[in-house]
Design an enzyme around this catalytic site. Structure first.
Site, PDB file in Angstrom:
ATOM      1  N   CYS A  54       0.960  -1.513  -0.187  1.00 19.90           N
ATOM      2  CA  CYS A  54       0.050  -0.177  -0.088  1.00 19.90           C
ATOM      3  C   CYS A  54       1.238   1.792  -0.011  1.00 19.90           C
ATOM      4  CB  CYS A  54      -0.682   0.160   1.530  1.00 19.90           C
ATOM      5  SG  CYS A  54      -2.126   1.222   1.586  1.00 19.90           S
ATOM      6  N   SER A  56       0.968   3.442   1.883  1.00 25.26           N
ATOM      7  CA  SER A  56       1.532   4.020   3.455  1.00 25.26           C
ATOM      8  C   SER A  56       2.761   3.098   3.667  1.00 25.26           C
ATOM      9  CB  SER A  56      -0.263   3.474   4.124  1.00 25.26           C
ATOM     10  OG  SER A  56      -1.072   3.966   4.239  1.00 25.26           O
ATOM     11  N   HIS A  59       5.069   5.222   2.229  1.00 28.05           N
ATOM     12  CA  HIS A  59       4.974   6.415   2.619  1.00 28.05           C
ATOM     13  C   HIS A  59       6.441   6.435   4.242  1.00 28.05           C
ATOM     14  CE1 HIS A  59       2.782   8.333   0.870  1.00 28.05           C
ATOM     15  NE2 HIS A  59       1.345   8.521   1.490  1.00 28.05           N
ATOM     16  N   HIS A  75       0.303  -4.107   6.114  1.00 25.10           N
ATOM     17  CA  HIS A  75      -0.985  -4.104   6.734  1.00 25.10           C
ATOM     18  C   HIS A  75      -2.263  -4.520   6.053  1.00 25.10           C
ATOM     19  CE1 HIS A  75      -0.086  -0.283   4.409  1.00 25.10           C
ATOM     20  NE2 HIS A  75      -2.000  -0.146   4.701  1.00 25.10           N
ATOM     21  N   CYS A 182      -7.509  -2.935   3.304  1.00 29.03           N
ATOM     22  CA  CYS A 182      -6.883  -1.371   3.013  1.00 29.03           C
ATOM     23  C   CYS A 182      -7.514  -1.165   2.084  1.00 29.03           C
ATOM     24  CB  CYS A 182      -5.630  -1.287   3.588  1.00 29.03           C
ATOM     25  SG  CYS A 182      -5.210   0.293   3.547  1.00 29.03           S
TER      26      CYS A 182
HETATM   27  N1  APR Z   1      -0.622  14.956  -7.795  1.00 33.16           N
HETATM   28  C1  APR Z   1      -1.159  13.935  -8.748  1.00 33.16           C
HETATM   29  N2  APR Z   1      -0.683  13.057  -8.407  1.00 33.16           N
HETATM   30  C2  APR Z   1       0.292  12.646  -7.196  1.00 33.16           C
HETATM   31  C3  APR Z   1       1.056  12.875  -6.928  1.00 33.16           C
HETATM   32  C4  APR Z   1       0.743  15.110  -7.240  1.00 33.16           C
HETATM   33  N3  APR Z   1       1.273  15.592  -6.442  1.00 33.16           N
HETATM   34  N4  APR Z   1       2.052  12.516  -6.563  1.00 33.16           N
HETATM   35  C5  APR Z   1       1.789  11.632  -7.335  1.00 33.16           C
HETATM   36  N5  APR Z   1       0.556  11.507  -7.101  1.00 33.16           N
HETATM   37  C6  APR Z   1      -0.670   9.690  -8.248  1.00 33.16           C
HETATM   38  C7  APR Z   1       0.205   8.988  -7.961  1.00 33.16           C
HETATM   39  O1  APR Z   1       1.560   8.855  -9.554  1.00 33.16           O
HETATM   40  C8  APR Z   1       0.163   7.529  -7.901  1.00 33.16           C
HETATM   41  O2  APR Z   1      -0.743   7.839  -8.978  1.00 33.16           O
HETATM   42  O3  APR Z   1      -1.031   9.237  -6.930  1.00 33.16           O
HETATM   43  C9  APR Z   1      -1.049   8.231  -7.378  1.00 33.16           C
HETATM   44  C10 APR Z   1      -0.869   7.497  -5.465  1.00 33.16           C
HETATM   45  O4  APR Z   1      -0.871   6.207  -5.210  1.00 33.16           O
HETATM   46  P1  APR Z   1      -0.350   4.984  -4.902  1.00 33.16           P
HETATM   47  O5  APR Z   1       1.345   5.505  -4.435  1.00 33.16           O
HETATM   48  O6  APR Z   1      -0.655   3.768  -5.551  1.00 33.16           O
HETATM   49  O7  APR Z   1      -0.545   5.127  -3.505  1.00 33.16           O
HETATM   50  P2  APR Z   1      -2.515   4.341  -2.314  1.00 33.16           P
HETATM   51  O8  APR Z   1      -1.972   2.959  -2.520  1.00 33.16           O
HETATM   52  O9  APR Z   1      -3.148   4.705  -3.532  1.00 33.16           O
HETATM   53  O10 APR Z   1      -2.019   5.493  -0.961  1.00 33.16           O
HETATM   54  C11 APR Z   1      -2.518   6.896  -1.310  1.00 33.16           C
HETATM   55  O11 APR Z   1      -3.829   7.216   0.370  1.00 33.16           O
HETATM   56  O12 APR Z   1      -3.810   5.370   2.611  1.00 33.16           O
HETATM   57  C12 APR Z   1      -2.990   6.018   1.800  1.00 33.16           C
HETATM   58  O13 APR Z   1      -1.120   6.075   2.956  1.00 33.16           O
HETATM   59  C13 APR Z   1      -1.715   5.869   1.706  1.00 33.16           C
HETATM   60  O14 APR Z   1      -1.058   8.461   1.038  1.00 33.16           O
HETATM   61  C14 APR Z   1      -1.632   7.540   0.585  1.00 33.16           C
HETATM   62  C15 APR Z   1      -2.641   7.584  -0.467  1.00 33.16           C
HETATM   63 ZN    ZN Z   2      -3.348   0.628   3.652  1.00 35.78          ZN
END
Ligand code: APR
Ligand code: ZN
Ligand code: ZN
Length: 382
Positions: A54, A56, A59, A75, A182
């Site tokens: 995920c 998170s 991060h 998780h 999640c």
């Molecule tokens: N503007 C637009 N899109 C963005 C930017 C930005 N500045 N920065 C990152 N992205 C996009 C990425 O390209 C990616 O497609 O945001 C998406 C994030 O997706 P994932 O990395 O797959 O993360 P995900 O598991 O979806 O979680 C997203 O939700 O639960 C929370 O902690 C988690 O903060 C995280 C968020």
């Molecule tokens: Zn998660």
């Protein structure tokens, strides 16, 4: 594969198995031999079968959100109960379960409230990485290793509190349903529970990763007429459109702020906006993209530890609603098994969010797929 018999001969004993240890941030995870203690009273030991990776988890590895290290991250897991501690009554050895970061103790103020789901026993908002008794069940090379959010799924065995373990249908395919622990409820519930998206509405989803894609599924299920997806990675656009996004925008292709683009496109701003990225900048953009008088903005992304959101209060005085939600506002042990049922009845398309599956030992490749934006969800198979 031979079906394991339960109760297993390992019950009551320390199990030595493999786990991916995060020793420090900004470094690959190390697959190590660990000792996993037996579950204490109210705890459950689980054999992990699959785990999603995920945003998170990433991060944390990138040092944006803080949790004590060394730790076993992960998780979004699915597994089978190996043994139970004293007093555990809701699951038994052999049961299929999901590992949930937000417990449902059914006793605290949040759990007793009709809507609340941020159980006061959760270790997710400001995590300490320990069981409720202040200890850990993991040891590696003689060192104590923290858990993550009371879950820890990047390991062949984990120990969790019973209150964080959701028993699911015996027929559920464990290599798929892990993402219902999640990503799927987090996004889907933000749309259907928190925003309560209305038929015919216009929605904007910031971030088209695993969580944002689940928001899209929720918006579509709720009957949204227009779903605008925003991401800086245009490789996400084709899949997003297949899920139901009607317009895709890359903020980097515009000179003006993306919120201004959204307001101009829609004429009045969106009915519902969702932030599924986790940066302050995109949270402000999401708020300003929704209609000034009746728009609802839902923050889902986990922001960097210690960051502050600064908004002009007049943007709220005009009538906008700014909300957040954790795990889609589901009462986790009650509702997540029902989402699994919906998946089994083909009401929620979880499979199309899983773009990659890898053996557990290739976990670092899985993180690379997430960071480089090649996957929606990569699932590790144990
Ligand atoms: N503007 C637009 N899109 C963005 C930017 C930005 N500045 N920065 C990152 N992205 C996009 C990425 O390209 C990616 O497609 O945001 C998406 C994030 O997706 P994932 O990395 O797959 O993360 P995900 O598991 O979806 O979680 C997203 O939700 O639960 C929370 O902690 C988690 O903060 C995280 C968020
Ligand atoms: Zn998660
Ligand atoms: Zn509770």
């Amino acid at each position: 594969m031979k079906q394991a018999k339960f109760p297993m001969e390992t019950a009551g004993k320390v199990i030595t198995c493999r786990a991916a240890i995060a020793w420090t941030i900004n470094a690959p995870l190390c697959i190590e031999e660990v000792e996993v203690d037996p579950p204490k009273a109210g705890e459950v030991r689980i054999k992990i079968i699959s785990s999603g990776i995920c945003g998170s988890d990433n991060h944390i590895l990138e040092g944006k959100t803080k949790t004590p290290l060394p730790a076993i991250l992960g998780h979004e897991g699915a597994g089978v109960v190996e043994s139970i501690g004293e007093g555990v009554s809701s699951v038994k050895p052999g049961d299929k379960v999901l590992t949930i970061t937000v417990p449902q103790c059914r006793k605290c103020d949040s759990c007793l409230h009709a809507k609340g789901n941020c159980c006061l026993k959760a270790d997710v908002i400001y995590p300490v990485g320990l069981m409720l008794d202040g200890t850990t069940r993991f040891t590696c090379r003689g060192m104590k290793v923290h858990n993550l959010f009371g879950t820890s799924t990047f390991t062949e065995y984990t120990v969790m509190h019973e209150i964080s373990v959701a028993k699911i249908d015996d027929a559920a395919p464990l290599e798929k349903v892990c993402i219902l622990a999640c990503g799927v409820p987090t996004g889907y519930g933000a749309a259907v529970n928190t925003a309560q998206v209305t038929p015919g509405s216009t929605c904007v989803v910031f971030g088209l990763g695993g969580v944002g894609s689940a928001v899209v599924l929720g918006c579509r299920a709720a009957g949204a007429a227009r779903i605008i997806g925003i991401d800086i990675n245009e490789r996400k656009f084709a899949r997003a459109k297949a899920l139901g996004v009607t317009d895709c925008l890359n903020p980097r292709n515009f000179k003006k702020p993306i919120q201004q683009v959204v307001v101009e496109m829609t004429g009045v701003g969106a009915d519902f906006t969702f932030e599924a990225i986790g940066t302050i900048e995109t949270m402000v953009a999401a708020l300003e993209s929704c209609n000034l008088s009746y728009g609802v903005c839902v923050i889902i992304g986990v922001s960097p530890t210690g960051s502050q959101l600064s908004v002009d209060p007049m943007k709220l005085v005009s009538g906008r609603t700014l909300k957040g939600c954790l795990l889609g506002e589901y009462k986790t042990r009650d509702h997540i098994p029902l989402l699994v049922e919906d998946y089994m009845k083909k009401k929620i398309d979880v499979n199309s969010l899983i773009t990659h599956s890898l053996p557990f030992v290739k976990i670092n490749e899985g993180f690379e797929l997430l960071r480089s934006g090649q996957c929606i969800r990569c699932v590790l198979i144990f």
